[in-house]
Design an enzyme around this catalytic site. Structure first.
Site, PDB file in Angstrom:
ATOM      1  N   ASN A  66       0.829  -1.189   0.000  1.00  0.00           N
ATOM      2  CA  ASN A  66       0.000   0.000   0.000  1.00  0.00           C
ATOM      3  C   ASN A  66       0.878   1.260   0.000  1.00  0.00           C
ATOM      4  O   ASN A  66       2.095   1.180  -0.159  1.00  0.00           O
ATOM      5  CB  ASN A  66      -0.949  -0.043   1.206  1.00  0.00           C
ATOM      6  CG  ASN A  66      -2.252   0.666   0.951  1.00  0.00           C
ATOM      7  OD1 ASN A  66      -2.284   1.759   0.402  1.00  0.00           O
ATOM      8  ND2 ASN A  66      -3.349   0.044   1.371  1.00  0.00           N
ATOM      9  N   HIS A  72      24.231   0.829  12.484  1.00  0.00           N
ATOM     10  CA  HIS A  72      25.395   1.686  12.701  1.00  0.00           C
ATOM     11  C   HIS A  72      26.055   1.259  14.005  1.00  0.00           C
ATOM     12  O   HIS A  72      25.381   0.811  14.932  1.00  0.00           O
ATOM     13  CB  HIS A  72      24.973   3.159  12.784  1.00  0.00           C
ATOM     14  CG  HIS A  72      24.291   3.634  11.541  1.00  0.00           C
ATOM     15  ND1 HIS A  72      24.978   4.021  10.426  1.00  0.00           N
ATOM     16  CD2 HIS A  72      22.974   3.759  11.233  1.00  0.00           C
ATOM     17  CE1 HIS A  72      24.126   4.377   9.493  1.00  0.00           C
ATOM     18  NE2 HIS A  72      22.893   4.219   9.959  1.00  0.00           N
ATOM     19  N   THR A 118      11.367  -6.528  16.400  1.00  0.00           N
ATOM     20  CA  THR A 118      12.792  -6.432  16.739  1.00  0.00           C
ATOM     21  C   THR A 118      13.509  -7.768  16.676  1.00  0.00           C
ATOM     22  O   THR A 118      14.731  -7.803  16.790  1.00  0.00           O
ATOM     23  CB  THR A 118      12.956  -5.861  18.155  1.00  0.00           C
ATOM     24  OG1 THR A 118      12.335  -6.754  19.085  1.00  0.00           O
ATOM     25  CG2 THR A 118      12.345  -4.473  18.264  1.00  0.00           C
ATOM     26  N   LYS A 119      12.752  -8.872  16.533  1.00  0.00           N
ATOM     27  CA  LYS A 119      13.361 -10.203  16.485  1.00  0.00           C
ATOM     28  C   LYS A 119      12.558 -11.085  15.555  1.00  0.00           C
ATOM     29  O   LYS A 119      11.462 -10.723  15.132  1.00  0.00           O
ATOM     30  CB  LYS A 119      13.457 -10.808  17.881  1.00  0.00           C
ATOM     31  CG  LYS A 119      12.115 -11.076  18.527  1.00  0.00           C
ATOM     32  CD  LYS A 119      12.272 -11.669  19.921  1.00  0.00           C
ATOM     33  CE  LYS A 119      10.913 -12.005  20.525  1.00  0.00           C
ATOM     34  NZ  LYS A 119      11.047 -12.632  21.838  1.00  0.00           N
TER      35      LYS A 119
END
Length: 182
Positions: free
Chosen positions: A81, A111, A161-162
């Site tokens: 979308n 980073h 996050t995992k």
């Protein structure tokens, strides 16, 4: 190894490298063409020529932003979308029958945490992989290194996050399993 090879492998690389700079400039030109194209068939054709690989049937709304495009691989029956951001310093591999709601982000760059290393300009990343039949609702963010199995649904606004296995519904920040799918 070239800086591009290092980047794809998830190793520290120099983003100011000439080859990578030229690839990003090419991506900017492709984004401009894509984001200005009203014809959905022509937009799909642009993606087929630009991405690393695609299925035959794909549809994406505008606008779309990425780093390179060449590191994005989508399967058959792909739908995305409005307002997608796919930062593809590492590969983004998306299976078949995947739907992505508006305002989603797939983010592969990382980073260094150490400020001296971070200020050196070196970057690295981790790939993102989706199985088949994945659905991301609106506003989902997928962080570097995440793999989602088959039949995964991610609720609106979630931050993943995992990695998660097949047949689960995720929601929250950070996302967690809220339901299994039989």
């Amino acid at each position: 190894m070239t800086e591009r090879d290092k980047m794809i492998a998830g190793q520290p690389y120099n983003p100011a490298d000439t080859e990578l700079t030229n690839m990003r400039l090419h991506a900017r030109r492709q984004m401009k063409l894509f984001n200005q194209e009203d014809d959905a068939t022509k937009r799909s054709s642009l993606l087929k020529d630009w991405f690393g690989a695609t299925g035959e049937n794909l549809y994406m709304e505008q606008p779309f932003r990425c780093d390179y495009g060449a590191n994005i691989y989508v399967g058959e029956n792909f739908y995305a979308n409005f307002n997608q951001t796919f930062l593809d310093v590492c590969e983004i591999r998306i299976g078949d029958n995947v739907m992505i709601g508006p305002n989603c982000q797939l983010l592969t760059p990382l980073h260094p945490l150490d400020p001296t290393e971070r200020n050196s300009g070196l970057e690295y990343g981790a790939p993102i992989t989706f199985g088949d039949n994945v659905w991301l609702a609106g506003g989902v963010t997928i962080l570097p290194g995440v793999t989602l199995g088959n039949n995964v649904v991610v609720g609106a606004g979630s931050v993943v996050t995992k990695s998660f296995p097949d047949n689960v519904v995720l929601a929250g920040n950070p996302a967690k399993v809220i339901k299994t799918i039989d």
